[in-house]
Enzyme design. Structure first.
Site, PDB file in Angstrom:
ATOM      1  CB  CYS A  97       5.229   9.482   1.978  1.00  0.00           C
ATOM      2  SG  CYS A  97       4.219   7.958   1.411  1.00  0.00           S
ATOM      3  NE  ARG A 131      -0.869   1.849   1.533  1.00  0.00           N
ATOM      4  CZ  ARG A 131      -0.630   3.029   0.808  1.00  0.00           C
ATOM      5  NH1 ARG A 131      -0.903   2.909  -0.450  1.00  0.00           N
ATOM      6  NH2 ARG A 131      -0.244   3.944   1.173  1.00  0.00           N
ATOM      7  CG  HIS A 197       4.730   8.463   7.206  1.00  0.00           C
ATOM      8  ND1 HIS A 197       4.526   9.923   6.663  1.00  0.00           N
ATOM      9  CD2 HIS A 197       4.255   7.461   6.303  1.00  0.00           C
ATOM     10  CE1 HIS A 197       4.024   9.751   5.397  1.00  0.00           C
ATOM     11  NE2 HIS A 197       4.001   8.089   5.075  1.00  0.00           N
TER      12      HIS A 197
END
Lengths: 276, 460
Positions: A97, A131, A197
Site C-alpha cells: 500500500c 477508493r 492487506h
C-alpha cells in the site's frame, strides 16, 4: 549444521502499521521457524540507520496520511538511497500500500499534490476518485510460478507500471493497481509491492517462502528452502489437524475458505445484477 | 403538528417491529421518522429540563453510558437514554420517540445519549448538549470511520462551532482526547489512571497515536496502560498529560470477577471503589461515569455501592452459567479493545478455554486484517480454542501464528455447534471466554438463549 538466521528489516513499525500489516512480519518469522531458521526483527524507525548488507528481507506497510507525512523526510533523506541500492542488489522486499507508493517515482495525495518517491520501482501513482475497498483475488505469476493470491484492498491511489517491472498478477475479482488495466502489484528483482492487506503473507504462504528463500539466497548463493528440512511440527499437521481436512496446512485451509467467500460474493452480486 | 404525527407513526413502528421481531425495533422506527421530519431530534431533545448529555469514545461508550444511567436513576432523576448501543442518528431518534408523549412532549429530566464517534459532528448540533464526555480514540474499522486523527479533529471542530459551550469530561491519558480541551472556551473535567505497577510499556508495539498532536514530535510515556493511553509528554513542546480531577490509584486486580481501586478526588480525599468487572478499561469507564455524574451533582460517595453491583450491558463481560460452567461473553471489535481483554484474561492463573467468533459483515468491518494487530500471543498457552464465525479459518490461522498449538484449535462454523463444542471443552466450575465480533455476538446470543435464560436485547 550451521544456524541460519533471517534478518527482517521492519520499516517504521509504529507509524506505517495499518490494517494488521505487521502480520506479514509474523508470517515471515513463523514460516522461517518451521524450517528451524531463526529470525531477527530489526525495527527501522525514524532516525535509525539501515545496517548495510545485513538485512535479508525488508518490510514496509502503509500508514495513515498523517503518519506517512511524519516518516516522509526520514524515508527520502536517510533511508531512500540505501533501500534503492538494496533492492538493486537483490535483497528481498515486501512493500504494501503506502510502502508500495513510496518505492515508486511519485504519488499524488488527496488534494492532487504530487509527491516524490525514491524511484526504486518503475511505477507512479495518481490519486483516484473512488477508493478500491474489498476482498480481492488475483492470478499471480512470480517468475513463471503461477498461483492464486487473496487479500483485502483499501486504497485511493491508482498505480501504473513502467517497463522495467512486472505485475504480481492479474486481477480476477477486485480493483488492483488502478482499477483499469487489470493488473495488481509489481515485481522487480526480489521485491514484491502490492496493495493487498489481509495481511497478505499469512494466507499466501508461497509469497512468504519466496521472500525468505530469495532473501537468504542473496547472501548464500544456491540456498533453497528445499535444502532445509521442514521440522516435525509442520509435517504433523496431517495427523492432528485443526479441521476435518486432513492434508492441508493451516494457511491452505484459511486460503480456500476465504477464496470461497470472495467467489460466492461475486456470484451473488452477479445474480443481483441479472435480476435488475 | 408535524411532530405529533411523526411521533405517533414512530410509536406505531416501534410497536410493530417488536411485535414482528424486525431488527429489535431500536433503530428502524427512528430512521423512518427522521425521513418524515428531519427536525425531530432537535425538537424533542431540547425539552429536557436538565438538558442533554453525550458520551462518545471508540471503546467503552455503551458500558459508560449504562453506568451513568444507573447513577442518575439511583439519584432519582428521570432520564431517556439509548439502550443496546443504538448510537447512530436513527437509534437516538427511536429512543426519543419511545419516551415522548403522544403530543410530542418529553417529561424527563435528562437525555443521556451514547453517540457513535462518526456521527458525533453532525449530531452534536441537534442535541445541543450540556455535557460531552469523550473517553478515547482508537483505530476502529478504518473502512468505515477513516483515520483517527481526522476523526478527532472533526469532533473538535464540531465542538468549537457550538454556540452554547458544553462542559467537557475528558480522558487525560489519551493525547488526542486531552488535546480537545487544550483550546477553546470550555469548562472541563479530566480523569485518568495513576498506577505505575500497571505499566505495559515495552510489552506492546501497537499504538494508535504516538506523535504529539501539537508539534508532531514523538511522544514519550512515563507509564502506559492501554494502547496509547498513559502518562504522556512531548519532549519538544509543552504538550503533556493534563492534571486530573478524578484519578484512579492503587488498582487491585481480583481475578475475572472484579477489582478495586482508590478514587482520588482531591489531595486529602480518597474513596475506595469495588468493581464487579475486570481490566483497566473498566476503571476508565468508571472514572468517566463518576466524573460526569459529579458534574450533575451526584457525588462519588453515593456511587460506591451501586457500582460494586454494576452489571455491564449485554455482550460486555456478560456472564452465563451453563452446566455449572461460567461463560463470559465479551465483544471484540478492534485491536485496542481486544488487547485489553486478552491482557486481562492472560493475568488469570488458570489457562483459559476460548471461543472466538470472527465475522466480516459490514457492522463488523469487512476487513478482518485487524486480528493481526491484536496480541493473541498473550493467551497462546490456552487450554483449548474453538474458532467460529464466517472467518473462522482466518481466526484459526491467527492463533497458530500467535503460537497456539494446532491440536488445541478446532474450527466450527455453526454457531450452536461451536458453542456446544467450546462448553464441552471446559471442566465443571471452569471458565469459557467467548469473544465474538458484533454480528457474531447477536447470533451466538440466540444460541445462548436456548441453553440458559437471557432476555431479548431491547428489553435490556
Amino acid at each position: 549444521m550451521k544456524k541460519i538466521i533471517l534478518n527482517i528489516g521492519y520499516l517504521y513499525p509504529t507509524l506505517m502499521n495499518l490494517y494488521g500489516d505487521r502480520g506479514n512480519v509474523t508470517a515471515l518469522s513463523y514460516r522461517a521457524s518451521l524450517r528451524g531458521i531463526e529470525t531477527n526483527v530489526i525495527p527501522l524507525r525514524p532516525g535509525d540507520k539501515i545496517p548495510k548488507k545485513k538485512i535479508h528481507v525488508f518490510f514496509m506497510g502503509g500508514g495513515q496520511d498523517k503518519e506517512q507525512t511524519l516518516i516522509y523526510k526520514d524515508f527520502i533523506n536517510l533511508k531512500g538511497q540505501i533501500l534503492k541500492d538494496e533492492i538493486e542488489s537483490g535483497t528481498a522486499f515486501l512493500a504494501v500500500c503506502g510502502g508500495y507508493q513510496l518505492l515508486g517515482h511519485s504519488y499524488e495525495v488527496f488534494n492532487g499534490e504530487k509527491i516524490k518517491g525514491i524511484g526504486a520501482l518503475d511505477v507512479y501513482t495518481e490519486a483516484g476518485k473512488n477508493r478500491s475497498i474489498g476482498n480481492i483475488l488475483i492470478d499471480a505469476d512470480l517468475y513463471g510460478k503461477k498461483f492464486e493470491v487473496i487479500g483485502f484492498e483499501n486504497h485511493g491511489g491508482r498505480t501504473f507500471l513502467g517497463k522495467t517491472v512486472k505485475p504480481l498478477g492479474k486481477v480476477i475479482i477486485g480493483g488492483g493497481n488502478n482499477a483499469s488495466d487489470g493488473t495488481e502489484g509489481a515485481v522487480y528483482k526480489n521485491t514484491i509491492a502490492t496493495y493487498l492487506h489481509g495481511p497478505i503473507l499469512p494466507k499466501n504462504p508461497l509469497l512468504t517462502d519466496f521472500l525468505i528463500e530469495r532473501g537468504l539466497s542473496n547472501y548464500n548463493k544456491g540456498f533453497t528452502l528445499d535444502s532445509v528440512k521442514i521440522l516435525k511440527n509442520e509435517k504433523n499437521t496431517a495427523k492432528k489437524p485443526v479441521v476435518s481436512s486432513p492434508v492441508s496446512s493451516i494457511e491452505e485451509i484459511a486460503f480456500s475458505s476465504v477464496r470461497e467467500i470472495i467467489i460466492s460474493e461475486k456470484n451473488k452480486k452477479r445474480e443481483l445484477f441479472k435480476r435488475n | 403538528m408535524f411532530i405529533i404525527i411523526t411521533v405517533l407513526i414512530g410509536k406505531i413502528l416501534i410497536f410493530l417491529s417488536r411485535k414482528l421481531h424486525i431488527g429489535g425495533g431500536s433503530t428502524f422506527p427512528g430512521r423512518v421518522a427522521i425521513k418524515l421530519y428531519p427536525q425531530l431530534i432537535k425538537r424533542l431533545s431540547r425539552q429536557f429540563s436538565s438538558g442533554c448529555v453525550i458520551v462518545t469514545a471508540t471503546n467503552g461508550k455503551t458500558t459508560t453510558t449504562r453506568m451513568i444511567a444507573s447513577g442518575l436513576k439511583h439519584a432519582g432523576k428521570s432520564l431517556v437514554y439509548n439502550i443496546s448501543g443504538a448510537n447512530m442518528r436513527s437509534g437516538i431518534a427511536t429512543s426519543l420517540i419511545e419516551s415522548a408523549t403522544l403530543l410530542g412532549r418529553m417529561n424527563y429530566d435528562i437525555g443521556l445519549f451514547e453517540v457513535d464517534e462518526g456521527v458525533f459532528p453532525s449530531l452534536v448540533k441537534d442535541l445541543n448538549p450540556r455535557i460531552v464526555l469523550i473517553g478515547n480514540f482508537f483505530r476502529d474499522q478504518l473502512d468505515r470511520y477513516g483515520e483517527v486523527a481526522i476523526l478527532a479533529s472533526k469532533i473538535k471542530n464540531a465542538l468549537d462551532t457550538l454556540k452554547d459551550k458544553p462542559h467537557l469530561i475528558l480522558n487525560a491519558d489519551d493525547p488526542m482526547v486531552a488535546h480537545i480541551g487544550e483550546h477553546g472556551d470550555f469548562q472541563k473535567t479530566y480523569f485518568g489512571i495513576d498506577d505505575k505497577k500497571l505499566d505495559i510499556k515495552g510489552q506492546t508495539t501497537e499504538s494508535d497515536i504516538n506523535y504529539c498532536v501539537v508539534c508532531n514530535s514523538f511522544l514519550e510515556y512515563r507509564v502506559k496502560y492501554i494502547g496509547h493511553l498513559g502518562d504522556f509528554y512531548c519532549p519538544k513542546c509543552s504538550f503533556c498529560r493534563p492534571s486530573t480531577d478524578f484519578t484512579a490509584k492503587s488498582i487491585k486486580n481480583e481475578g475475572f470477577d472484579g477489582q478495586k481501586f482508590d478514587l482520588q478526588i482531591s489531595k486529602h480525599k480518597r474513596i475506595l471503589f469495588n468493581l464487579g468487572i475486570p481490566g483497566e478499561h473498566s476503571v476508565y469507564n468508571t472514572l468517566a461515569a463518576v466524573s460526569l455524574l459529579h458534574k450533575l451533582d451526584i457525588h462519588p460517595e453515593t456511587l460506591t455501592g451501586l457500582f460494586a453491583e454494576f452489571r455491564p450491558p449485554y455482550g460486555r463481560y456478560e456472564k452465563f452459567i451453563i452446566d455449572k460452567k461460567s461463560v463470559y461473553m465479551i465483544l471484540i471489535k478492534n485491536p485496542a479493545g481486544a488487547n485489553v481483554i486478552l491482557r486481562t484474561i492472560s493475568r488469570l492463573k488458570h489457562k483459559g478455554s476460548f471461543l472466538f467468533m470472527l465475522n466480516d459483515l459490514p457492522a463488523d468491518g469487512r476487513d478482518v486484517s485487524w486480528i493481526f494487530d491484536a496480541h493473541f500471543e498473550l493467551i497462546n498457552n490456552l487450554k483449548s480454542a474453538v474458532a467460529g464465525g464466517r472467518r473462522a479459518e482466518d481466526m484459526a490461522l491467527r492463533l497458530v501464528y500467535a503460537g497456539v498449538k494446532k491440536n488445541k484449535i478446532s474450527i466450527e462454523h455453526d454457531y450452536g455447534k461451536a458453542l456446544d463444542k467450546a462448553i464441552n471443552s471446559v471442566n465443571p466450575g471452569g471458565k469459557l471466554f467467548l469473544l465474538p465480533t458484533y454480528t457474531a455476538m447477536h447470533s451466538v446470543r440466540a444460541e445462548l438463549a436456548k441453553r440458559t435464560s437471557v432476555s431479548e436485547f431491547w428489553k435490556d
